[in-house]
Scaffold this motif. Structure first.
Motif, PDB file in Angstrom:
ATOM      1  N   ASN A 115     -30.848 -16.294 -26.992  1.00 21.19           N
ATOM      2  CA  ASN A 115     -30.395 -14.690 -26.979  1.00 21.19           C
ATOM      3  C   ASN A 115     -31.297 -14.064 -26.063  1.00 21.19           C
ATOM      4  N   ALA A 116     -32.838 -14.020 -25.936  1.00 27.43           N
ATOM      5  CA  ALA A 116     -33.636 -13.432 -25.181  1.00 27.43           C
ATOM      6  C   ALA A 116     -33.150 -13.808 -23.520  1.00 27.43           C
ATOM      7  N   ILE A 117     -32.852 -15.066 -23.224  1.00 25.78           N
ATOM      8  CA  ILE A 117     -32.516 -15.476 -21.887  1.00 25.78           C
ATOM      9  C   ILE A 117     -31.428 -14.944 -21.359  1.00 25.78           C
ATOM     10  N   LYS A 118     -30.383 -14.502 -22.366  1.00 22.24           N
ATOM     11  CA  LYS A 118     -29.243 -14.340 -21.946  1.00 22.24           C
ATOM     12  C   LYS A 118     -29.057 -12.699 -21.960  1.00 22.24           C
ATOM     13  N   LEU A 119     -29.956 -11.943 -22.713  1.00 20.74           N
ATOM     14  CA  LEU A 119     -30.179 -10.621 -22.394  1.00 20.74           C
ATOM     15  C   LEU A 119     -30.853 -10.351 -21.122  1.00 20.74           C
ATOM     16  N   TYR A 120     -31.865 -10.895 -20.615  1.00 18.16           N
ATOM     17  CA  TYR A 120     -32.691 -10.992 -19.442  1.00 18.16           C
ATOM     18  C   TYR A 120     -31.657 -11.002 -18.177  1.00 18.16           C
ATOM     19  N   THR A 121     -30.931 -12.177 -18.226  1.00 20.32           N
ATOM     20  CA  THR A 121     -29.994 -12.541 -17.284  1.00 20.32           C
ATOM     21  C   THR A 121     -28.712 -11.868 -16.946  1.00 20.32           C
ATOM     22  N   GLY A 122     -28.531 -11.305 -18.155  1.00 23.45           N
ATOM     23  CA  GLY A 122     -27.070 -10.775 -18.078  1.00 23.45           C
ATOM     24  C   GLY A 122     -25.950 -11.645 -18.241  1.00 23.45           C
ATOM     25  N   GLY A 123     -26.119 -12.819 -18.182  1.00 28.53           N
ATOM     26  CA  GLY A 123     -25.527 -13.796 -17.874  1.00 28.53           C
ATOM     27  C   GLY A 123     -24.574 -14.154 -19.136  1.00 28.53           C
ATOM     28  N   GLU A 124     -23.445 -15.013 -18.953  1.00 27.34           N
ATOM     29  CA  GLU A 124     -22.605 -15.600 -20.494  1.00 27.34           C
ATOM     30  C   GLU A 124     -23.475 -16.703 -21.034  1.00 27.34           C
ATOM     31  N   TRP A 125     -24.153 -17.591 -20.271  1.00 29.31           N
ATOM     32  CA  TRP A 125     -24.814 -18.690 -20.660  1.00 29.31           C
ATOM     33  C   TRP A 125     -26.390 -18.754 -20.847  1.00 29.31           C
ATOM     34  N   SER A 126     -26.716 -19.305 -21.805  1.00 31.43           N
ATOM     35  CA  SER A 126     -28.145 -19.556 -21.841  1.00 31.43           C
ATOM     36  C   SER A 126     -28.820 -20.967 -21.807  1.00 31.43           C
ATOM     37  N   HIS A 127     -27.890 -21.860 -21.782  1.00 33.57           N
ATOM     38  CA  HIS A 127     -28.563 -23.272 -21.485  1.00 33.57           C
ATOM     39  C   HIS A 127     -27.356 -23.916 -20.832  1.00 33.57           C
ATOM     40  N   VAL A 128     -28.022 -24.956 -20.176  1.00 34.44           N
ATOM     41  CA  VAL A 128     -27.079 -25.994 -19.331  1.00 34.44           C
ATOM     42  C   VAL A 128     -27.727 -27.510 -19.577  1.00 34.44           C
ATOM     43  N   SER A 129     -26.859 -28.328 -19.599  1.00 37.60           N
ATOM     44  CA  SER A 129     -27.087 -29.656 -19.654  1.00 37.60           C
ATOM     45  C   SER A 129     -26.120 -30.613 -18.693  1.00 37.60           C
ATOM     46  N   ILE A 130     -26.392 -31.814 -18.491  1.00 39.25           N
ATOM     47  CA  ILE A 130     -25.821 -32.587 -17.841  1.00 39.25           C
ATOM     48  C   ILE A 130     -25.326 -33.881 -18.309  1.00 39.25           C
ATOM     49  N   ALA A 131     -24.049 -34.360 -18.191  1.00 33.64           N
ATOM     50  CA  ALA A 131     -23.466 -35.323 -19.078  1.00 33.64           C
ATOM     51  C   ALA A 131     -23.051 -36.298 -18.075  1.00 33.64           C
ATOM     52  N   LEU A 132     -22.915 -37.745 -18.261  1.00 39.92           N
ATOM     53  CA  LEU A 132     -22.410 -38.834 -17.727  1.00 39.92           C
ATOM     54  C   LEU A 132     -20.916 -39.199 -17.909  1.00 39.92           C
ATOM     55  N   ASP A 133     -20.494 -38.629 -18.921  1.00 39.47           N
ATOM     56  CA  ASP A 133     -19.236 -39.132 -19.643  1.00 39.47           C
ATOM     57  C   ASP A 133     -18.834 -37.955 -20.061  1.00 39.47           C
ATOM     58  N   GLU A 134     -17.240 -38.029 -20.057  1.00 35.11           N
ATOM     59  CA  GLU A 134     -16.280 -37.013 -20.590  1.00 35.11           C
ATOM     60  C   GLU A 134     -16.613 -36.811 -22.347  1.00 35.11           C
ATOM     61  N   ASN A 135     -17.036 -37.615 -22.822  1.00 31.78           N
ATOM     62  CA  ASN A 135     -17.227 -37.406 -24.501  1.00 31.78           C
ATOM     63  C   ASN A 135     -18.840 -36.634 -24.476  1.00 31.78           C
ATOM     64  N   LEU A 136     -19.454 -36.347 -23.505  1.00 28.40           N
ATOM     65  CA  LEU A 136     -20.845 -35.728 -23.537  1.00 28.40           C
ATOM     66  C   LEU A 136     -21.957 -36.539 -24.590  1.00 28.40           C
ATOM     67  N   LYS A 137     -21.561 -37.935 -24.503  1.00 26.50           N
ATOM     68  CA  LYS A 137     -22.439 -38.865 -25.302  1.00 26.50           C
ATOM     69  C   LYS A 137     -23.726 -39.147 -24.457  1.00 26.50           C
ATOM     70  N   GLU A 138     -23.728 -39.116 -23.214  1.00 26.14           N
ATOM     71  CA  GLU A 138     -24.809 -39.229 -22.344  1.00 26.14           C
ATOM     72  C   GLU A 138     -25.267 -38.011 -21.806  1.00 26.14           C
ATOM     73  N   LEU A 139     -25.918 -37.130 -22.848  1.00 24.94           N
ATOM     74  CA  LEU A 139     -25.983 -35.772 -22.326  1.00 24.94           C
ATOM     75  C   LEU A 139     -27.569 -35.513 -22.305  1.00 24.94           C
ATOM     76  N   TYR A 140     -27.888 -34.729 -21.157  1.00 26.87           N
ATOM     77  CA  TYR A 140     -29.501 -34.602 -20.834  1.00 26.87           C
ATOM     78  C   TYR A 140     -30.017 -33.128 -20.581  1.00 26.87           C
ATOM     79  N   SER A 141     -30.844 -32.695 -20.759  1.00 29.14           N
ATOM     80  CA  SER A 141     -31.536 -31.523 -20.620  1.00 29.14           C
ATOM     81  C   SER A 141     -33.011 -31.667 -20.783  1.00 29.14           C
ATOM     82  N   PHE A 142     -33.447 -30.198 -20.486  1.00 28.36           N
ATOM     83  CA  PHE A 142     -34.844 -29.949 -21.124  1.00 28.36           C
ATOM     84  C   PHE A 142     -34.514 -28.865 -22.042  1.00 28.36           C
ATOM     85  N   SER A 143     -35.042 -28.834 -23.127  1.00 31.40           N
ATOM     86  CA  SER A 143     -34.718 -28.152 -24.525  1.00 31.40           C
ATOM     87  C   SER A 143     -35.961 -28.455 -25.506  1.00 31.40           C
ATOM     88  N   ARG A 144     -35.688 -27.515 -26.709  1.00 32.47           N
ATOM     89  CA  ARG A 144     -36.555 -27.619 -27.636  1.00 32.47           C
ATOM     90  C   ARG A 144     -36.771 -29.002 -28.121  1.00 32.47           C
TER      91      ARG A 144
END
Length: 186
Positions: A17-46
């Motif tokens: 919420n703090a990131i979204k408030l600061y950026t004024g954007g719609e999204w606060s997190h992004v991940s990348i997946a190698l498959d449509e079902n998002l089983k192989e999903l990667y990012s830097f997160s908690r």
């Protein structure tokens, strides 16, 4: 040709919420997946779903961790068409992170530098956006006009991509099954 997927999300965490408030954007997190079902999903997160101040390179799960707790997470899934060579590069980059995950950490300083508008150069510390940018640029899929440490999740909406889904993350997989059944033979 193959596809990769970018998951833009808004889990509603305090940090998000703090990131979204600061950026004024719609999204606060992004991940990348190698498959449509998002089983192989990667990012830097908690690293721990209940403790936001320790982050790392993560294999994410849309039904567990923060996403499992934050069941009202809104998301947009972008489908990006890539060549076989680009897909192989994406796999290679992610596999290097997976094999050396102990060497990488979340860039808390990167968030501060981001707020100040100053690029942060560190090959072992990433934010979610910085990591996905590193993969996208490393695989020669796209080149951003600003440094990867200054990219925010909304910037990925400017890629040449198709919106594959938008809505509650918890409904993503069931919506994909419906689409596949609907498009199958009668």
């Amino acid at each position: 040709m193959k596809d990769i997927y970018l998951l833009l999300s808004r889990p509603g965490t305090v940090v998000g919420n703090a990131i979204k408030l600061y950026t004024g954007g719609e999204w606060s997190h992004v991940s990348i997946a190698l498959d449509e079902n998002l089983k192989e999903l990667y990012s830097f997160s908690r690293k721990y779903k209940w403790y936001p101040f320790i982050g790392a390179f993560m294999d994410e799960d849309i039904e567990d961790g923060v996403f499992g707790v934050k069941t009202e997470t809104q998301c947009m899934v972008l489908k990006v068409k890539v060549t076989d060579e680009q897909y192989a590069l994406v796999e290679d980059i992610i596999n290097r992170f997976r094999a050396n995950r102990h060497a990488y950490g979340y860039s808390i300083l990167g968030l501060i530098y981001f707020i100040l508008g100053v690029p942060r150069y560190n090959n072992y510390k990433y934010t979610c956006s910085g990591f996905v940018t590193h993969v996208i640029e490393g695989a020669k899929i796209a080149k951003f006009e600003k440094h990867g440490s200054l990219i925010q999740p909304d910037d990925f909406m400017h890629l040449d991509a198709e919106v594959a889904y938008q809505g509650l993350l918890r409904n993503y997989r069931s919506s994909r099954k419906w689409t596949q059944r609907r498009m199958g033979p009668a």
